[in-house]
Write a protein that holds these residues in place. Structure first.
Motif, short mmCIF file in Angstrom:
data_model
loop_
_atom_site.label_atom_id
_atom_site.label_comp_id
_atom_site.label_asym_id
_atom_site.label_seq_id
_atom_site.Cartn_x
_atom_site.Cartn_y
_atom_site.Cartn_z
N MET A 97 12.96 10.68 32.80
CA MET A 97 11.66 10.29 32.26
C MET A 97 10.64 11.40 32.49
SD MET A 97 12.30 7.46 30.88
CE MET A 97 10.61 7.04 30.42
N GLY A 98 9.63 11.42 31.63
CA GLY A 98 8.55 12.39 31.79
C GLY A 98 7.75 12.54 30.51
N LYS A 99 6.52 13.06 30.67
CA LYS A 99 5.65 13.28 29.52
C LYS A 99 5.17 14.73 29.53
CE LYS A 99 3.92 8.51 29.31
NZ LYS A 99 2.72 7.63 29.31
N TRP A 100 4.79 15.20 28.34
CA TRP A 100 4.36 16.58 28.19
C TRP A 100 3.26 16.98 29.16
CZ3 TRP A 100 6.05 20.86 25.98
CH2 TRP A 100 7.02 20.77 24.98
N ASP A 101 2.30 16.10 29.38
CA ASP A 101 1.13 16.48 30.17
C ASP A 101 1.35 16.40 31.68
OD1 ASP A 101 1.23 13.75 30.36
OD2 ASP A 101 -0.79 13.39 29.57
N GLN A 107 11.01 20.40 36.57
CA GLN A 107 11.63 19.25 35.94
C GLN A 107 12.33 19.64 34.63
OE1 GLN A 107 7.90 16.88 36.23
NE2 GLN A 107 9.21 15.22 36.98
N TRP A 108 11.77 20.59 33.92
CA TRP A 108 12.45 21.10 32.72
C TRP A 108 13.77 21.76 33.11
CZ3 TRP A 108 11.26 20.99 27.47
CH2 TRP A 108 10.03 20.41 27.12
N ILE A 109 13.74 22.54 34.17
CA ILE A 109 14.96 23.21 34.63
C ILE A 109 15.99 22.18 35.09
CG2 ILE A 109 15.90 24.74 36.41
CD1 ILE A 109 13.19 26.26 36.29
N GLU A 110 15.53 21.16 35.80
CA GLU A 110 16.43 20.10 36.25
C GLU A 110 17.10 19.40 35.07
OE1 GLU A 110 16.33 15.83 38.69
OE2 GLU A 110 14.47 16.76 38.00
N ALA A 111 16.32 19.12 34.02
CA ALA A 111 16.88 18.44 32.85
C ALA A 111 17.97 19.28 32.21
CB ALA A 111 15.78 18.15 31.84
N SER A 112 17.79 20.58 32.19
CA SER A 112 18.81 21.46 31.62
C SER A 112 20.05 21.49 32.50
CB SER A 112 18.25 22.88 31.45
OG SER A 112 17.28 22.92 30.44
N ALA A 151 8.15 11.33 21.54
CA ALA A 151 7.07 12.08 22.17
C ALA A 151 7.28 12.21 23.67
CB ALA A 151 5.73 11.42 21.88
N ILE A 152 7.91 11.20 24.29
CA ILE A 152 8.17 11.25 25.73
C ILE A 152 9.55 11.88 25.98
CG2 ILE A 152 6.70 9.27 26.22
CD1 ILE A 152 9.28 7.59 26.48
N MET A 153 9.81 12.24 27.21
CA MET A 153 11.07 12.83 27.66
C MET A 153 11.45 14.10 26.89
SD MET A 153 13.48 9.54 28.56
CE MET A 153 13.96 9.25 26.86
N PRO A 154 10.49 15.00 26.63
CA PRO A 154 10.83 16.18 25.84
C PRO A 154 11.84 17.09 26.51
CG PRO A 154 8.68 16.45 26.87
CD PRO A 154 9.08 15.02 27.09
N HIS A 155 11.82 17.13 27.85
CA HIS A 155 12.77 17.99 28.58
C HIS A 155 14.20 17.49 28.41
CE1 HIS A 155 11.91 14.59 31.06
NE2 HIS A 155 12.22 15.11 32.23
N TYR A 156 14.36 16.16 28.37
CA TYR A 156 15.69 15.57 28.15
C TYR A 156 16.18 15.87 26.75
CZ TYR A 156 19.00 11.86 26.91
OH TYR A 156 20.07 11.16 26.43
#
Length: 266
Positions: A97-101, A107-112, A151-156
């Motif tokens: 879970m997560g939002k752009w702002d 967290q982006w690295i973790e999602a990858s 719009a949400i969870m962009p990293h996922y």
């Protein structure tokens, strides 16, 4: 239909629960020897204890796919039993879970790492032996959000999109080796977790909470599609198992959606 999986060894990551568990069981029912992967021994033991058909050839393997060492540990456990992977199903992933702002770079690295690198590690370990045998299957589990994100969870969604893109690149890199690479991208799947989450929402909104009525609300509000329902885990597993079989040898480099027609193209 005989899917000709007798004598094949399949590795399904994150197979101790959920859709991965159904995929692993279905592969075994079709005659494959299946390595059921879990991150911890306790999770592997619980999954094995839940198997009621003792005739199925399912063995547990354990390792942390978020590290190079953990991925190697999984492969070494198979090698110790004289097994090499013919079919790799990269099922493991997590809809973080997560939002752009509010999302951090960490967290982006973790999602990858969770949704892309874990699969890449196993691919790098398994494909050399497939090349030697001149036969193999790599099937990566993604989501329809890899090309129609919310719009949400962009990293996922970005990580899953990268996985789908990498699958096409891998299919080209493995040309003329007898190995096919495909992606399976489900939409919403009916799982106990989805049902519980929507029942909580139903209580707040005053919706009926029985599954048939609740499913109608989900389709109406969140997942409109021509079939008017959600996919079952078995429907996803059936596609994966077919793609794993010799009968699917001319299906390669594809991203196949299991979404009831939710995603539409002009």
């Amino acid at each position: 239909m005989d899917l000709q999986l007798n004598g094949k060894t399949a590795l399904v990551s994150g197979a101790n629960r959920g859709t991965g568990n159904v995929i692993a069981t279905t592969l075994a029912e079709e005659g494959a020897t299946v390595a059921l992967h879990a991150f911890t021994q306790a999770d592997a033991d619980a999954a094995m204890a839940a198997i009621t058909n003792t005739a199925l050839k399912i063995i547990p393997v354990v390792g942390d796919l978020l590290t190079d060492e953990g991925a190697r540990q999984v492969i070494d456990q198979l090698a110790d039993q004289g097994l090499h992977v013919d079919i790799l199903v990269n099922n493991y992933g997590s809809a973080l879970m997560g939002k752009w702002d509010s999302l951090t770079i960490e967290q982006w690295i973790e999602a990858s790492n969770v949704n892309l690198h874990s699969a890449v590690r196993l691919i790098q370990h398994c494909t050399p032996n497939m090349k030697e045998k001149q036969w193999g299957r790599v099937i990566n589990l993604s989501t329809i959000g890899d090309h129609q994100p919310n719009a949400i969870m962009p990293h996922y969604y970005a990580a899953k999109a990268a996985l789908s893109n990498a699958s096409v690149s891998l299919a080209k890199a493995l040309s003329h080796t007898g190995i096919t690479v495909n992606t399976v991208s489900p939409g919403l799947i009916h799982t106990p977790e989805i049902e519980r989450a929507y029942q909580l929402r139903a209580h707040k909104k005053g919706w009926p909470t029985d599954w048939e009525s609740l499913q109608d609300k989900i389709v109406e509000n969140d997942f409109p599609n021509p079939t008017g329902r959600l996919a079952t885990r078995q429907e996803v597993a059936d596609l994966v198992v077919f793609l794993a079989s010799p009968r699917a040898g001319f299906i390669n480099g594809q991203n196949i959606r299991v979404d009831g027609g939710a995603v539409r193209y002009a």
